[in-house]
Design a protein around this motif. Sequence first.
Motif, short mmCIF file in Angstrom:
data_model
loop_
_atom_site.label_atom_id
_atom_site.label_comp_id
_atom_site.label_asym_id
_atom_site.label_seq_id
_atom_site.Cartn_x
_atom_site.Cartn_y
_atom_site.Cartn_z
N VAL A 104 24.13 3.79 13.67
CA VAL A 104 24.21 4.71 14.64
C VAL A 104 23.79 6.09 14.18
N GLU A 105 22.70 6.61 14.97
CA GLU A 105 21.87 7.93 14.43
C GLU A 105 22.22 9.18 15.29
N LEU A 106 23.12 9.90 14.81
CA LEU A 106 23.59 11.12 15.81
C LEU A 106 22.72 12.50 15.17
N SER A 107 22.81 13.56 15.92
CA SER A 107 22.57 14.91 15.56
C SER A 107 24.14 15.35 14.98
N LEU A 108 24.06 16.66 14.58
CA LEU A 108 25.36 17.23 14.04
C LEU A 108 26.16 17.63 15.29
N THR A 109 25.43 18.12 16.20
CA THR A 109 26.00 18.40 17.81
C THR A 109 26.89 17.13 18.04
N ASP A 110 26.13 16.16 18.13
CA ASP A 110 26.76 14.96 18.64
C ASP A 110 27.90 14.66 17.80
N ALA A 111 27.89 14.69 16.49
CA ALA A 111 28.85 14.27 15.55
C ALA A 111 30.10 15.04 15.85
N ARG A 112 29.94 16.43 16.24
CA ARG A 112 30.98 17.49 16.35
C ARG A 112 31.85 16.80 17.67
N HIS A 113 30.99 16.59 18.66
CA HIS A 113 31.28 16.23 20.00
C HIS A 113 32.15 15.01 19.99
N LEU A 114 32.00 14.28 19.04
CA LEU A 114 32.76 12.79 18.99
C LEU A 114 33.94 13.20 17.79
N GLY A 115 33.97 14.23 17.16
CA GLY A 115 34.71 14.49 16.15
C GLY A 115 34.79 13.54 14.89
N VAL A 116 33.45 13.40 14.53
CA VAL A 116 33.39 12.41 13.55
C VAL A 116 32.73 13.37 12.40
N LYS A 117 32.58 12.89 11.06
CA LYS A 117 31.65 13.72 10.05
C LYS A 117 30.83 12.70 9.28
N PRO A 118 29.76 12.49 10.14
CA PRO A 118 28.79 11.25 9.22
C PRO A 118 28.21 11.99 8.03
N PRO A 119 27.90 11.35 7.11
CA PRO A 119 26.76 11.94 6.14
C PRO A 119 25.33 11.97 6.66
N ILE A 120 24.47 12.97 5.85
CA ILE A 120 23.12 13.10 6.11
C ILE A 120 22.70 11.85 5.31
N ARG A 121 21.91 10.98 5.88
CA ARG A 121 21.30 9.97 5.13
C ARG A 121 19.92 9.55 5.76
N LEU A 122 19.18 8.74 4.85
CA LEU A 122 17.81 8.26 5.24
C LEU A 122 18.29 7.11 6.09
N SER A 123 17.62 6.48 7.13
CA SER A 123 18.00 5.31 7.69
C SER A 123 17.85 4.11 6.73
N GLY A 124 19.12 3.47 6.95
CA GLY A 124 19.17 2.23 6.10
C GLY A 124 20.38 2.46 4.87
N ASP A 125 20.58 3.90 4.74
CA ASP A 125 21.49 4.18 3.54
C ASP A 125 22.87 4.30 4.45
N LEU A 126 23.79 3.54 4.32
CA LEU A 126 25.04 3.65 4.87
C LEU A 126 26.18 4.06 4.21
N HIS A 127 25.76 4.44 3.08
CA HIS A 127 26.87 4.75 2.06
C HIS A 127 28.02 6.08 2.64
N ASP A 128 29.18 5.82 2.75
CA ASP A 128 29.86 6.71 3.18
C ASP A 128 30.10 6.88 4.82
N ALA A 129 29.31 5.95 5.60
CA ALA A 129 28.82 6.37 7.17
C ALA A 129 30.33 6.44 7.84
N ALA A 130 30.01 7.07 8.85
CA ALA A 130 31.24 7.23 9.70
C ALA A 130 31.45 5.91 10.73
N ASP A 131 32.70 5.88 11.32
CA ASP A 131 32.90 4.91 12.19
C ASP A 131 33.00 5.41 13.69
N VAL A 132 32.60 4.51 14.66
CA VAL A 132 32.36 4.71 16.17
C VAL A 132 32.83 3.29 16.57
N LEU A 133 33.33 3.45 17.91
CA LEU A 133 33.39 2.30 18.84
C LEU A 133 31.99 2.25 19.48
#
Length: 227
Positions: A104-133
Amino acid sequence: MNYFSEKEIHDIVSQVVAQAGLGKGCQAADPEGQEIPIEISARHVHLDREALDILYGKDYKLTKKRDLSQSGQYLSAERVKLVTEHGQIANVGILGPLRSKVQVELSLTDARHLGVKPPIRLSGDLHDAADVLIVGPEGVISAKGSTIIAKAHVHMTAADAEAYGVANGEHVSIRLGDDRKITLNDVIVRVREDYVLAVHIDYDEANAAQVTGGHIVGRLIKNRGSL
């Protein structure tokens, strides 16, 4: 009157170009950089086979809505909803073809709306990636370790990289905007022969520079010390 042979003319031109610094990688010395096309990526998801089966039904096939600029990539007509305990975002596009992992690829604004804190990563790098339904018409998946904020990057072929004087994995800067100029630093060069030349940014970055529309041109600036 003296006439020069074709070889002599070529040698003279080559010498002048070399002395003027107009050869390979010359943009390193140009503070304004070199023009490069910019594309804005909206929030989206990539699914694997298992996820699509759950969300849309067994052996469901994505419906291509339109091709994207990168070879073989397309936006599908199908949509999903992203849900967390803090918020939800509906009508999120699915990009095809299917991948080996859900992303799942979001902007920082999207992430704040969902209340999650995803890392900034290149596509394919999911190290410490956040969870969503992820919610579809036929089911729901818990996409743990799936969600990132996509890091700005440049797609290039080897020929493009040579023309810009950069290499795969190099960090460059991208200047955007006219009335409200900004510079994005630490933009990663990605080189592959099936890539189409473009810088990919998200809507937060585009809005910061007040750029929009289908034809956006930025400038690539090599960082000091780049080869």
